[in-house]
Design a protein around this motif. Structure first.
Motif, PDB file in Angstrom:
ATOM      1  N   THR A 168       2.072   6.508  -6.961  1.00 61.71           N
ATOM      2  CA  THR A 168       0.961   7.338  -7.441  1.00 61.71           C
ATOM      3  C   THR A 168       1.277   8.825  -7.265  1.00 61.71           C
ATOM      4  O   THR A 168       1.026   9.631  -8.165  1.00 61.71           O
ATOM      5  CB  THR A 168      -0.339   6.985  -6.688  1.00 61.71           C
ATOM      6  N   GLN A 169       1.839   9.164  -6.126  1.00 56.28           N
ATOM      7  CA  GLN A 169       2.152  10.567  -5.827  1.00 56.28           C
ATOM      8  C   GLN A 169       3.175  11.151  -6.798  1.00 56.28           C
ATOM      9  O   GLN A 169       3.081  12.321  -7.181  1.00 56.28           O
ATOM     10  CB  GLN A 169       2.656  10.697  -4.384  1.00 56.28           C
ATOM     11  N   ASN A 225       0.831  -1.218   0.000  1.00 51.46           N
ATOM     12  CA  ASN A 225       0.000   0.000   0.000  1.00 51.46           C
ATOM     13  C   ASN A 225       0.862   1.263   0.000  1.00 51.46           C
ATOM     14  O   ASN A 225       0.570   2.231  -0.701  1.00 51.46           O
ATOM     15  CB  ASN A 225      -0.933   0.012   1.212  1.00 51.46           C
ATOM     16  N   GLU A 226       1.932   1.252   0.792  1.00 53.73           N
ATOM     17  CA  GLU A 226       2.818   2.416   0.848  1.00 53.73           C
ATOM     18  C   GLU A 226       3.539   2.629  -0.475  1.00 53.73           C
ATOM     19  O   GLU A 226       3.709   3.765  -0.935  1.00 53.73           O
ATOM     20  CB  GLU A 226       3.842   2.243   1.981  1.00 53.73           C
ATOM     21  N   VAL A 227       3.965   1.533  -1.087  1.00 53.10           N
ATOM     22  CA  VAL A 227       4.660   1.623  -2.378  1.00 53.10           C
ATOM     23  C   VAL A 227       3.729   2.178  -3.447  1.00 53.10           C
ATOM     24  O   VAL A 227       4.097   3.074  -4.217  1.00 53.10           O
ATOM     25  CB  VAL A 227       5.205   0.241  -2.806  1.00 53.10           C
ATOM     26  N   LEU A 261       2.358   5.809 -11.302  1.00 55.61           N
ATOM     27  CA  LEU A 261       1.131   5.022 -11.435  1.00 55.61           C
ATOM     28  C   LEU A 261      -0.035   5.973 -11.637  1.00 55.61           C
ATOM     29  O   LEU A 261      -0.288   6.846 -10.808  1.00 55.61           O
ATOM     30  CB  LEU A 261       0.881   4.177 -10.187  1.00 55.61           C
ATOM     31  N   ASN A 262      -0.723   5.799 -12.743  1.00 57.41           N
ATOM     32  CA  ASN A 262      -1.884   6.641 -13.027  1.00 57.41           C
ATOM     33  C   ASN A 262      -2.864   5.815 -13.849  1.00 57.41           C
ATOM     34  O   ASN A 262      -2.677   5.621 -15.047  1.00 57.41           O
ATOM     35  CB  ASN A 262      -1.469   7.902 -13.792  1.00 57.41           C
TER      36      ASN A 262
END
Length: 267
Positions: free
Chosen positions: A104-105, A97-99, A109-110
């Motif tokens: 994403t940030q 989840n953290e990765v 990942l989009n």
């Protein structure tokens, strides 16, 4: 090791990729150079229990992150792709989840960009239709509304007609089969690839408006000869004739065309 206890780093060994950190309690762990620098790890430094937990947690996240980044180098991925990949590496859910959040940030990942790029590639490069594309992307647990919006935007009727016309034109020219059989096989192929029966029928109508009807005599004779060689070993007379007619009908030739052709044969 009790809470509040400290351990001392007794040795740091540089390996091929990682560093091996040895402790005075006989245990050891491995970290990256980034972790070494971040926490100022040197020989004889003392670490509290909480510091040690933090270092190991940070290294676990960094290791999982690097694995994910390496995986991303081979193409666009979805959040679910990354999750599945890291789970196979036996990485716990909290770290995954953290990765995913970190990726994403920073824009690695989009899912919105992934959907758009995937629809373009599946449609333009793989020549897949809306139904196939939608099914494929839904399997990746992507947003249904975004999938449908991109399919509508990219897979327009005009573009589908243009694409299918070229496919039908090519398939018709290379297949040595009856017209009916060609239509049947091409239709099945396009339907399997995700195009609706309505759009397929529409393109066939346009295609046949420009199609110059060719004589199927040569093809019919070719299929007749194959059928004759096969059935004449087991049948003769009326039965042989009926078996050949049945086979040629299955091959897509009309019954009356077959009967007319057989009148020219010594059968």
């Amino acid at each position: 090791m009790k809470v509040g206890d400290c351990v001392q780093v007794t040795n740091i060994t540089k390996l091929k990729v990682k560093y091996k950190i040895e402790l005075d309690n006989g245990k050891h762990f491995y970290v990256s150079e980034d972790t070494i620098l971040k926490y100022g790890l040197i020989k004889k430094i003392e670490l509290s229990n909480e510091q040690l937990k933090e270092i190991i947690s940070h290294e676990s996240i960094e290791s999982a992150y690097n694995k994910a980044v390496h995986y991303l180098q081979y193409g666009l991925r979805t959040k679910q792709d990354i999750r599945d990949y890291l789970e196979k590496k036996e990485i716990v859910s909290a770290i995954i989840n953290e990765v995913i959040e970190k990726l994403t940030q920073i824009g690695y990942l989009n899912d919105e960009h992934y959907i758009e790029a995937a629809v373009i590639d599946y449609f333009n490069l793989n020549q897949k239709g809306p139904y196939w594309i939608k099914r494929k992307l839904l399997e990746k647990d992507l947003d249904k509304k975004l999938i449908e919006e991109n399919i509508t935007k990219i897979c327009t009727e005009e573009k589908m007609i243009e694409m299918l016309y070229k496919i039908i034109e090519r398939e018709f020219s290379v297949r040595r089969e009856s017209k009916n059989k060609k239509v049947q096989k091409i239709t099945q192929k396009l339907y399997t690839n995700g195009f609706s029966s309505d759009i397929i029928r529409k393109v066939f109508d346009v295609f046949f408006e420009n199609y110059e009807e060719e004589s199927e005599d040569d093809i019919l004779e070719e299929y007749f000869n194959k059928a004759y060689r096969n059935y004449s070993r087991r049948y003769e007379g009326y039965t042989l004739r009926q078996k050949i007619i049945e086979k040629l009908v299955r091959d897509g030739f009309s019954y009356y065309t077959i009967k007319d052709f057989l009148e020219t044969q010594d059968l």
